[in-house]
Design a protein around this motif. Structure first.
Motif, PDB file in Angstrom:
ATOM      1  N   ALA A   1     -33.576  26.291 -61.910  1.00  0.00           N
ATOM      2  CA  ALA A   1     -32.269  25.669 -61.651  1.00  0.00           C
ATOM      3  C   ALA A   1     -32.158  25.243 -60.181  1.00  0.00           C
ATOM      4  N   LEU A   2     -32.658  26.088 -59.264  1.00  0.00           N
ATOM      5  CA  LEU A   2     -32.629  25.735 -57.839  1.00  0.00           C
ATOM      6  C   LEU A   2     -33.535  24.543 -57.551  1.00  0.00           C
ATOM      7  N   LEU A   3     -34.679  24.509 -58.223  1.00  0.00           N
ATOM      8  CA  LEU A   3     -35.604  23.389 -58.033  1.00  0.00           C
ATOM      9  C   LEU A   3     -34.961  22.081 -58.503  1.00  0.00           C
ATOM     10  N   LEU A   4     -34.279  22.124 -59.639  1.00  0.00           N
ATOM     11  CA  LEU A   4     -33.615  20.919 -60.151  1.00  0.00           C
ATOM     12  C   LEU A   4     -32.545  20.435 -59.168  1.00  0.00           C
ATOM     13  N   GLU A   5     -31.946  21.374 -58.458  1.00  0.00           N
ATOM     14  CA  GLU A   5     -30.922  21.020 -57.471  1.00  0.00           C
ATOM     15  C   GLU A   5     -31.551  20.343 -56.245  1.00  0.00           C
ATOM     16  N   LEU A   6     -32.719  20.857 -55.822  1.00  0.00           N
ATOM     17  CA  LEU A   6     -33.338  20.388 -54.575  1.00  0.00           C
ATOM     18  C   LEU A   6     -34.328  19.247 -54.777  1.00  0.00           C
TER      19      LEU A   6
END
Lengths: 112, 229
Positions: free
Chosen positions: B179-184
């Motif tokens: 989820a953090l990767l999709l954000e960044l």
């Protein structure tokens, strides 16, 4: 290893771990405003964060797949990851997407 | 302002805490099985606070390692990736709004705290960042230590707990990282991210995870720097 050696060992490792976290942070904050990094260095440092997250994700998924005893566990990982992507797309929130993925992963494990 | 931002950090730590608790619990149980007293397991989590390094420490102790320097050297090597984290986060804390000691800010800087901070700090007003970050990292620490304590002192009771529940907890951190990767990801070049993933995965075939991570990070950073020239 006796109790004294054990305490010395964990104290040494604890201090070392703290210094590994503290010193680069301290030096960076101390040098704030005085640094003139070249474009290459600036871009490399900016890439560290996203790269670390990709590496953490790779290691975590690798561990899950490696430990999977049945094909249904691998299916659960794939569906759970897909649910995170769908959750992030429609819920637009990191925590909600995370819990959507965990819910789908757990339900898949339970049902298969 | 500090207490409100601190509470926001506590709230945003919930996904991390959900991942930390079962791993901390597992560490407590494993420590008892490795022959440590409950207070020793708790002391390790309180003083070292580094998941992978703690499990490696247990395996070295269980294998009969008695050289303090050798054990400390191996365990610290696992944590060298943390060298990168402070410099990346430091730019998010403008000097005009810094009140907390750096030691307090750095002491509980783990992989997950770093990843979550990278995603969130830029979106917060500068005067709320320290408080939020403190709430995030110290909630993670408290969860880890609590999990270890429960595992160490009530190991027998927990040993028969639901396997499904433990598996579900085990998926929280991978889901959070994605989820953090999709954000960044939109902010970073695809080739840089792909290089980090490929270099880490290839390295995992030949070496332990902590070294594979360092290689993935360095390879991606090198590519990102090279593209600028």
């Amino acid at each position: 290893m006796n109790t004294t050696s054990f305490l010395l060992t964990i104290a040494g490792i604890g201090l070392g771990t703290f210094l590994i976290r503290f010193l680069p942070f301290y030096w960076s904050l101390k040098g704030q405003g005085r640094r003139t990094l070249s474009g290459s260095w600036r871009r490399a440092i900016n890439a560290v964060g996203p790269a670390a997250i990709v590496s953490l994700l790779t290691v975590a998924v690798w561990g899950l797949v490696e430990k999977a005893a049945t094909s249904s566990e691998i299916v659960a990982v794939v569906l759970g990851m897909a649910a995170v992507c769908v959750g992030k797309r429609y819920l637009r929130d990191v925590a909600a997407a995370t819990f959507a993925g965990v819910l789908v992963y757990t339900l898949t494990l339970y049902l298969l | 302002m500090l207490p409100i931002s601190f509470l926001k950090g506590v709230r945003d730590c919930l996904p991390i805490a959900a991942g930390y608790f079962p791993v901390g619990l597992s560490f407590g149980i494993s420590a008892i099985h490795a022959g440590l007293d409950p207070w020793m397991a708790l002391a390790v989590s309180m003083v070292i606070y580094s998941g992978a390094a703690q499990f490696v420490l247990l395996s070295l102790l269980a294998a009969g390692g008695d050289s303090l320097w050798a054990i400390a050297g191996i365990v610290l090597l696992i944590n060298t990736r943390h060298l990168f984290y402070g410099p990346v986060l430091s730019d998010r804390f403008p000097a005009a709004h810094r009140r907390l000691p750096v030691a307090f800010m750095a002491a509980a800087l783990t992989d997950e705290v770093f990843a979550a901070s990278l995603h969130k700090l830029d979106k917060l007003p500068a005067d709320q960042r320290e408080g939020w970050y403190a709430g995030l990292q110290w909630t993670g620490y408290a969860t880890w230590v609590t999990g270890t304590g429960l595992g160490a002192y009530f190991a027998v009771d927990f040993a028969g707990e639901s396997t499904l529940m433990m598996q579900a907890f085990g998926f929280v951190l991978p889901a959070l990282f994605l989820a953090l990767l999709l954000e960044l990801a939109p902010l970073t070049r695809y080739r840089v991210l792909a290089t980090a993933g490929a270099a880490t995965a290839l390295s995992l075939l030949y070496m332990p995870a902590y070294l594979a991570m360092i290689i993935g990070i360095v390879a991606a950073a090198a590519l990102a720097g090279r593209r600028e020239r």
